[in-house]
Design a protein around this motif. Structure first.
Motif, PDB file in Angstrom:
ATOM      1  N   PRO A 169       0.937  -1.191  -0.022  1.00 13.94           N
ATOM      2  CA  PRO A 169       0.094   0.006   0.022  1.00 13.94           C
ATOM      3  C   PRO A 169       0.788   1.473  -0.119  1.00 13.94           C
ATOM      4  O   PRO A 169       0.499   2.385  -0.343  1.00 13.94           O
ATOM      5  CB  PRO A 169      -0.590  -0.099   1.470  1.00 13.94           C
ATOM      6  CG  PRO A 169       0.159  -1.003   2.260  1.00 13.94           C
ATOM      7  CD  PRO A 169       0.625  -1.847   1.259  1.00 13.94           C
ATOM      8  N   GLN A 391      -8.412   7.310   3.921  1.00 12.87           N
ATOM      9  CA  GLN A 391      -8.748   6.451   2.594  1.00 12.87           C
ATOM     10  C   GLN A 391      -7.778   5.242   2.632  1.00 12.87           C
ATOM     11  O   GLN A 391      -8.328   4.081   2.210  1.00 12.87           O
ATOM     12  CB  GLN A 391      -8.569   7.461   1.457  1.00 12.87           C
ATOM     13  CG  GLN A 391      -8.515   6.872   0.342  1.00 12.87           C
ATOM     14  CD  GLN A 391      -8.236   7.746  -0.893  1.00 12.87           C
ATOM     15  OE1 GLN A 391      -7.924   8.695  -0.915  1.00 12.87           O
ATOM     16  NE2 GLN A 391      -8.415   7.127  -2.285  1.00 12.87           N
ATOM     17  N   LYS A 392      -6.657   5.216   2.999  1.00 10.13           N
ATOM     18  CA  LYS A 392      -5.877   4.291   3.121  1.00 10.13           C
ATOM     19  C   LYS A 392      -6.075   3.142   3.799  1.00 10.13           C
ATOM     20  O   LYS A 392      -6.160   1.832   3.668  1.00 10.13           O
ATOM     21  CB  LYS A 392      -4.120   4.748   3.182  1.00 10.13           C
ATOM     22  CG  LYS A 392      -3.494   5.257   2.006  1.00 10.13           C
ATOM     23  CD  LYS A 392      -2.120   5.503   2.274  1.00 10.13           C
ATOM     24  CE  LYS A 392      -1.446   6.132   1.101  1.00 10.13           C
ATOM     25  NZ  LYS A 392      -0.070   6.337   1.274  1.00 10.13           N
ATOM     26  N   THR A 395      -9.090   1.397   2.222  1.00 10.27           N
ATOM     27  CA  THR A 395      -8.564   0.535   1.372  1.00 10.27           C
ATOM     28  C   THR A 395      -7.961  -0.694   2.004  1.00 10.27           C
ATOM     29  O   THR A 395      -8.151  -1.843   1.466  1.00 10.27           O
ATOM     30  CB  THR A 395      -7.482   1.208   0.681  1.00 10.27           C
ATOM     31  OG1 THR A 395      -8.194   2.257  -0.098  1.00 10.27           O
ATOM     32  CG2 THR A 395      -6.724   0.215  -0.585  1.00 10.27           C
ATOM     33  N   MET A 472      -7.073  -6.487  -6.271  1.00 10.40           N
ATOM     34  CA  MET A 472      -7.733  -5.469  -6.434  1.00 10.40           C
ATOM     35  C   MET A 472      -7.699  -4.923  -8.094  1.00 10.40           C
ATOM     36  O   MET A 472      -8.670  -4.709  -8.757  1.00 10.40           O
ATOM     37  CB  MET A 472      -7.524  -4.061  -5.887  1.00 10.40           C
ATOM     38  CG  MET A 472      -7.885  -4.352  -4.177  1.00 10.40           C
ATOM     39  SD  MET A 472      -9.907  -4.638  -4.065  1.00 10.40           S
ATOM     40  CE  MET A 472      -9.735  -4.236  -2.406  1.00 10.40           C
TER      41      MET A 472
END
Length: 486
Positions: A169, A391-392, A395, A472
């Protein structure tokens, strides 16, 4: 709207790279005077012709590569490379059907290392080198390799392509120009590989084995040039060399660059991901070593070397063996399976969930427990002093959920093929984490995957692809929103 013309143009250019790699293997086949020369020459010509066709279809393309285009491009690149990369096996008759040839090639490019070839020692040198080459190129990324050598090929969409293909990430850039970052990272990778080659050669391997095992080790792939390298070489020195370079290949290559070329060792030692990686490795080695001494009667050095080798091999998702873990206590299977799932560091050549995500999850859980006692507290999640955006974190949780859902669904598909539950779970875990060989007697370190049903082999190939591209990037192609014009 998807820019298919530009995708064709870039993919066509990439196929010339694939053709060049096949031509190198043809040169090796010529040098050894073996019968795989024609299979590589035909494959090279056919691959380059496909590249010309795609370049022609994309001749009028603009240079505007959108985010959706990049996801489709990366997935198509890995799929097409595997389709065309299987031709040397088929043309030469070394693998006789498309299913097995595609499985073997996808296993190579994704650095999974699962093989359907029961006797690799019968293969000519060109084919053996091709298997190792696919792993070495696929380890850091096919398109990422192209960004390093031909940055203009991808143009303005290089950052988006990097995001679609990179592992982990946290995707750090060492330089404002991504092409410069790519060159530095590939320089580290090449330096590791060359050092590994020289180390293996100094330890007694011949040049061909040294090069092939070095590519397999630094790519954390696992393909071998011998059926059972642990008994073929039977060398503690080679084992420790393999351990060292697997470990180095499991570290974030950005950090390795600053350590090796800038001398900033402190950056590595302060990394929370690296500290978790080392802690897991040390704890698992000590535990398994203790079990091997107390339950299997191993001596101290033998237990330490076997435990350390397998722990490093599984946490870096290499899948190499210097022992037979299927004869170890069953609790060690659970430990090694957990290592397969976690994986090593992001930004390395390894597969798995990645240690940085584990760090993030631990910190999220810690904050949740603190909020029970202090509900009004504001507790940001930080990695090495840098705050992680919400947001991370969203995710991360989505990735963790889909990772486990895909794993459970895959294991269920394995069970439907009358595969026992232990093998079903470990095969699914091995493919999605890009580890390859599993731990049981049916499909273990010295046996092949050839006995699996055809549809299971295709399922495994899909899992290898999704695991390498971190799920993803592939699954988004199966959503309705991806194909909508707006």
């Amino acid at each position: 709207m998807l820019n298919f013309a530009l995708i064709y143009k870039i993919l066509g250019s990439l196929l010339f790279l694939l053709g060049a790699l096949q031509a190198i293997c043809a040169g090796i086949a010529i040098g050894y005077h073996e019968d795989d020369v024609m299979s590589f020459l035909i494959s090279t010509i056919f691959t380059c012709c496909c590249g010309l066709v795609l370049k022609y279809l994309g001749r009028n393309a603009d240079n505007n590569l959108s985010r959706r285009d990049s996801y489709l491009l990366v997935t198509m690149t890995w799929t097409v490379f595997s389709l065309l990369g299987m031709f040397p096996y088929l043309i030469g008759g070394y693998i006789t059907n498309i299913t097995d040839a595609f499985f073997e090639t996808m296993s190579g490019f994704s650095t999974t290392g699962a093989t359907l070839i029961e006797d690799v020692e019968r293969l000519p040198h060109g084919i053996l080198f091709w298997r190792s080459m696919t792993q070495w190129i696929g380890a850091l990324g096919i398109v990422f390799f192209t960004i390093a050598i031909l940055p203009s090929m991808v143009g303005g969409g290089s950052v988006r392509v990097f995001a679609a293909e990179a592992t982990g990430p946290m995707r750090e850039k060492m330089h404002p120009r991504l092409s410069t970052t790519a060159k530095w990272i590939w320089s580290v990778y090449t330096a590791l590989t060359v050092s590994c080659v020289l180390s293996y050669y100094a330890a007694g391997m011949n040049w061909f084995d040294s090069i092939n095992y070095a590519m397999s080790t630094t790519a954390t792939g696992g393909f071998c040039t011998h059926n059972d390298p642990s008994t073929y070489f039977n060398s503690a020195t080679i084992d420790y060399i393999c351990i060292l370079f697997q470990f180095l290949a499991g570290i974030n290559f950005t950090l390795l660059y600053f350590v090796l070329f800038k001398g900033r060792l402190r950056m590595l030692l302060k990394s929370s991901e690296f500290k978790l990686f080392v802690s897991i490795l040390a704890g698992a080695t000590l535990w398994i070593g203790y079990l091997l001494m107390t339950r299997n009667g191993y001596g101290l050095e033998h237990a330490f070397r076997s435990a350390l080798f397998q722990v490093v091999s599984f946490i870096t998702t290499t899948g190499l063996f210097n022992d037979d873990p299927s004869r170890w206590p069953h609790i060690t299977w659970v430990l090694l399976g957990g290592l397969m799932f976690i994986g090593a560091c992001s930004g390395s050549t390894t597969g798995g969930f990645k240690c940085v995500r584990a760090v993030m999850i631990f910190k999220v859980l810690r904050n949740e427990f603190r909020k029970i006692l202090h509900p009004n507290a504001v507790l940001p999640v930080k990695i090495d002093g840098q705050p992680v955006t919400q947001q991370k974190l969203n995710t991360l949780l989505a990735f963790f959920a889909i990772y486990n859902v895909v794993l459970l669904l895959s294991a269920t598909i394995m069970l439907s093929a009358d595969i026992d539950i232990t093998n079903a779970i470990v095969i699914a875990l091995g493919c999605i984490c890009n580890v390859g060989p599993s731990l049981t007697n049916e499909i273990g370190p010295v046996m092949s995957w050839a006995e699996l049903p055809v549809y299971i082999k295709w399922t495994c190939s899909f899992l290898m692809l999704t695991g390498r591209l971190e799920i993803m990037s592939v699954l988004v192609l199966f959503t309705r929103q991806f194909w909508k014009d707006n």
